[in-house]
Design an enzyme around this catalytic site. Structure first.
Site, short mmCIF file in Angstrom:
data_model
loop_
_atom_site.label_atom_id
_atom_site.label_comp_id
_atom_site.label_asym_id
_atom_site.label_seq_id
_atom_site.Cartn_x
_atom_site.Cartn_y
_atom_site.Cartn_z
N GLY A 101 -30.75 47.87 -1.85
CA GLY A 101 -29.90 48.98 -1.47
C GLY A 101 -28.52 48.49 -1.09
O GLY A 101 -28.27 47.29 -0.96
N VAL A 154 -25.18 47.55 0.99
CA VAL A 154 -25.09 46.69 2.17
C VAL A 154 -25.10 47.48 3.47
O VAL A 154 -25.58 47.00 4.50
CB VAL A 154 -23.83 45.81 2.09
CG1 VAL A 154 -22.56 46.63 2.12
CG2 VAL A 154 -23.83 44.75 3.17
N GLY A 159 -28.78 50.35 5.53
CA GLY A 159 -29.84 50.17 6.53
C GLY A 159 -31.05 49.39 6.11
O GLY A 159 -32.12 49.54 6.72
N GLY A 208 -27.77 43.06 -0.29
CA GLY A 208 -27.13 44.16 -1.00
C GLY A 208 -25.66 43.95 -1.26
O GLY A 208 -25.06 44.65 -2.05
N HIS A 209 -25.03 42.98 -0.62
CA HIS A 209 -23.61 42.75 -0.80
C HIS A 209 -23.35 42.27 -2.22
O HIS A 209 -24.08 41.45 -2.76
CB HIS A 209 -23.13 41.71 0.21
CG HIS A 209 -21.65 41.66 0.36
ND1 HIS A 209 -20.85 40.93 -0.48
CD2 HIS A 209 -20.83 42.25 1.26
CE1 HIS A 209 -19.59 41.06 -0.10
NE2 HIS A 209 -19.55 41.85 0.94
N LEU A 251 -13.97 27.34 -41.13
CA LEU A 251 -13.72 28.78 -41.10
C LEU A 251 -13.48 29.33 -42.51
O LEU A 251 -13.08 28.59 -43.42
CB LEU A 251 -12.52 29.08 -40.23
CG LEU A 251 -12.69 28.87 -38.71
CD1 LEU A 251 -11.33 28.94 -38.03
CD2 LEU A 251 -13.65 29.90 -38.12
N LYS A 288 -12.67 25.43 -48.19
CA LYS A 288 -13.93 24.77 -48.57
C LYS A 288 -14.26 24.96 -50.04
O LYS A 288 -14.54 23.99 -50.77
CB LYS A 288 -15.09 25.29 -47.71
CG LYS A 288 -14.93 25.08 -46.22
CD LYS A 288 -16.13 25.58 -45.45
CE LYS A 288 -16.41 27.05 -45.69
NZ LYS A 288 -15.30 27.93 -45.29
N SER A 289 -14.28 26.20 -50.49
CA SER A 289 -14.69 26.48 -51.88
C SER A 289 -13.71 25.88 -52.88
O SER A 289 -14.12 25.31 -53.90
CB SER A 289 -14.79 28.00 -52.09
OG SER A 289 -15.83 28.55 -51.30
N SER A 321 -21.25 27.99 -42.14
CA SER A 321 -22.30 27.41 -41.27
C SER A 321 -21.75 27.17 -39.86
O SER A 321 -21.60 26.03 -39.44
CB SER A 321 -22.86 26.12 -41.88
OG SER A 321 -21.86 25.24 -42.31
#
Length: 630
Positions: free
Chosen positions: A13, A15, A18, A93-94, A457, A462-463, A530
């Site tokens: 509950g 802070v 109760g 509860g804080h 990326l 790459k290709s 990848s």
């Protein structure tokens, strides 16, 4: 006659609503305080001029807590009624100490949720209720406290009750009882007292007595997370706690993630009991095996018939606790049972605001107090379960340094690539010996077989480089072939989509295919983003001696500027989800075999550097020696 086992419940509950007072009153009115503490509290109240007992002092373990006037420790407190024993888990509860509440609620059979009648449901009340939902705690007693501050008005009670029941109902939680209480005076805490005749239900203690103990998970398949391995003479004793199921002397068990099998030869307990042949859920025990296998902390022992899932892809719902946001691509230490490993946030699928349960389309960062549905990636496969099947191996905690930053549960049902141990996959397979050896093949072809794995990326080049290299190598007389997304997704991986697990499976298949082609003596060049180190390591493992990782480097700004296929533009527009570099992270190789920086070098320079590297590694040793002789 009381129950043998105590019922544990967490008290949660706001802070100021109760909680500490309620717990103090429970202990006082059930005569559960340590010797002398009751008189000490009464005398302290008298010294303050009859101001009443300061109930929260019962729980404040540190002077610093009294100074701050907030409870920062988590306390386990025992008391009993005529019917049964109880363990109270006092969860702070804080907001600053919400992480302790997660730890506390995780072991509870039930929960008492305390709400101030005057203030009603606050942000923390809803957050705590959501954690109860997240951890699967369904037995809840709702306490509407401080009824004296609203004149014991039943209309206010029913309004606060309706508000809370509406929220809890949306989470699938239906409180067993909703009780009006004045904790400071003890009204409706242990017995029906106070001017609330309009309420006909039980007092809090009566409601708790009606709750059920969570049954021990004996019927659930065995899960035994290894805590340590002790060596006594020639014996290696595997120790830990039986989290679910039963383990017996003579059982055949499997060690995950290694997949090795062995038979339990003896159970060991302290004090020594030679008659001990069975251990059940909840027991801490040691045992020995009939084989001297490699077992370490973090491994999970199970029976052959029902194994944990092994996966490097984890789908989780996380409650985020840190003031530093949960960010896409960030790495954290994950703890699941006794296993610890480093994980990376691969994607944030959505976030949930616990205040109103609104789903937020946050894909790059999630702030404190929110719940996030995420995909995590680890370098190695780890033994886990879905939380709904196994609590102990389905719950995780995330930390950064020494700070716990999040906690949550796993949902592994739809992770297709999550696999059972390889010992089961390899059943009834028999090795076939080729009549032509690898050495004979490469002597025939005049070069080594090898895999040159290009990663980077989209737009890094790459290709382009792969296709030029293939042409150059073939013209020099080498047997060479390029594997890339276009040619493998037309056939080998035509059945795969672009989900998280399908992408991982795509890379796994390519790695296995490349290994077979290199074993045939071919030079294989792969061109795949990848993005995850774990996938690349799995590809390397298929042919470790012939695998070369080449990092084709270009930063995101350069790649987005090139954008040869318009993919970055579509990703920015939201047309492509989980696009690497924008909606999903890229993990650069830590120790690549070669780095080609296409932002700093032109194509000819990059190709020449790669050709020199490749030719050096595929040229036969005898040919290299003859070159050195000249």
């Amino acid at each position: 006659m009381g129950h043998d086992l105590p019922l544990s419940f967490v008290v949660v509950g706001h802070v100021d609503h109760g909680k500490s007072t309620l717990i103090g009153r429970l202990l006082f009115d059930t005569d559960s305080l340590p010797d002398g503490k009751r008189d000490e509290l009464i005398k302290a109240a008298q010294r303050r001029g009859g101001a009443g007992i300061e109930w929260s002092y019962l729980l404040d373990a540190f002077q610093a807590e009294r100074d701050q006037n907030v409870t920062i420790d988590m306390t386990h407190i025992q008391f009993q009624t005529l019917r049964r024993r109880y363990v109270i888990i006092d969860a702070p509860g804080h907001r600053e100490f919400l992480r302790n509440m997660v730890s506390g609620a995780a072991t509870a059979d039930a929960a008492v949720l305390v709400v101030d009648a005057k203030e009603g449901a606050r942000e923390q009340s809803r957050r705590h209720a959501y954690i109860l939902h997240l951890l699967g705690i369904r037995q809840v007693v709702l306490v509407i406290n401080k009824m004296d501050l609203v004149g014991y008005d039943p209309e206010i009670f029913y309004q606060v009750k309706a508000d809370m029941l509406s929220y809890l109902g949306s989470l699938g939680i239906m409180p067993a009882h909703t009780i009006p209480v004045v904790a400071r005076e003890g009204d409706m805490v242990v017995s029906r007292t106070g001017p609330m005749d309009w309420y006909q239900g039980p007092a809090l203690c009566e409601a708790l007595d009606g709750l059920e103990l969570a049954p021990l998970p004996l019927a659930v398949p065995l899960r035994f997370p290894v805590q340590d391995v002790y060596k006594f003479g020639d014996d290696r004793i595997i120790v830990g706690r039986v989290q679910s199921g039963v383990i017996r002397q003579g059982d055949m068990v499997v060690i995950s993630p290694t997949g090795e099998r062995a038979q339990v030869t003896s159970l060991r307990v302290w004090p020594d009991d030679s008659a001990k042949i069975i251990a059940r859920a909840g027991e801490s025990v040691g045992f020995t095996l009939d084989q001297n296998l490699y077992v370490e902390r973090g491994h999970v022992i199970s029976h052959v018939e029902n194994l944990p899932i092994l996966s490097s892809i984890l789908r989780a719902t996380i409650f985020w606790l840190s003031s530093k946001p949960l960010q896409l691509g960030s790495s954290y230490t994950l703890r699941c049972a006794t296993h610890e490993c480093l994980v990376t946030v691969q994607s944030i699928e959505r976030a949930i605001d616990t205040q109103d349960l609104a789903r937020l389309d946050l894909r790059e960062a999630v702030t404190k107090g929110m719940v996030a549905e995420v995909i995590l990636r680890s370098r190695d496969r780890i033994p886990v379960d879905s939380y709904g099947e196994h609590v102990s191996t389905g719950r995780i905690v995330l930390s950064e340094g020494l700070e716990i930053v999040g906690g949550g549960i796993l949902h592994m049902e739809d992770i297709v690539s999550a696999q059972r141990p390889l010992t089961h996959q390899a059943a009834n397979l028999f090795a076939v010996s080729h009549m032509v050896s690898y050495e004979e093949r490469i002597r025939k072809y005049g070069h080594q077989g090898a895999i040159f794995w290009l990663t980077g990326l989209s737009g890094a080049g790459k290709s382009t480089l792969a296709m030029i290299l293939e042409k150059e190598l073939i013209e020099r007389g080498y047997g060479c072939y390029v594997l890339d997304g276009d040619n493998v997704r037309r056939g080998l991986c035509a059945d795969l989509g672009f989900s998280i697990d399908d992408r991982a499976e795509n890379i796994r298949r390519v790695g296995e295919m490349a290994a077979l082609m290199s074993d045939a003596g071919l030079v294989v060049i792969t061109s795949f983003i990848s993005p995850f180190a774990a996938d690349r390591e799995r590809a390397r493992a298929a042919a470790p001696a012939r695998f070369h990782e080449i990092y084709v480097r270009a930063d995101i700004a350069e790649c987005e500027k090139r954008d040869p296929k318009g993919l970055y533009r579509k990703a920015r527009a939201g047309e492509i989800s989980d696009f690497t570099g924008i909606g999903s992270p890229y993990e650069p190789p830590e120790n690549p075999d070669l780095v080609i920086d296409t932002a700093l070098s032109n194509i000819d320079e990059c190709v020449n550097k790669m050709l020199n590297y490749i030719c050096h590694h595929i040229t036969l040793v005898a040919e290299q020696e003859s070159h050195r002789a000249f």
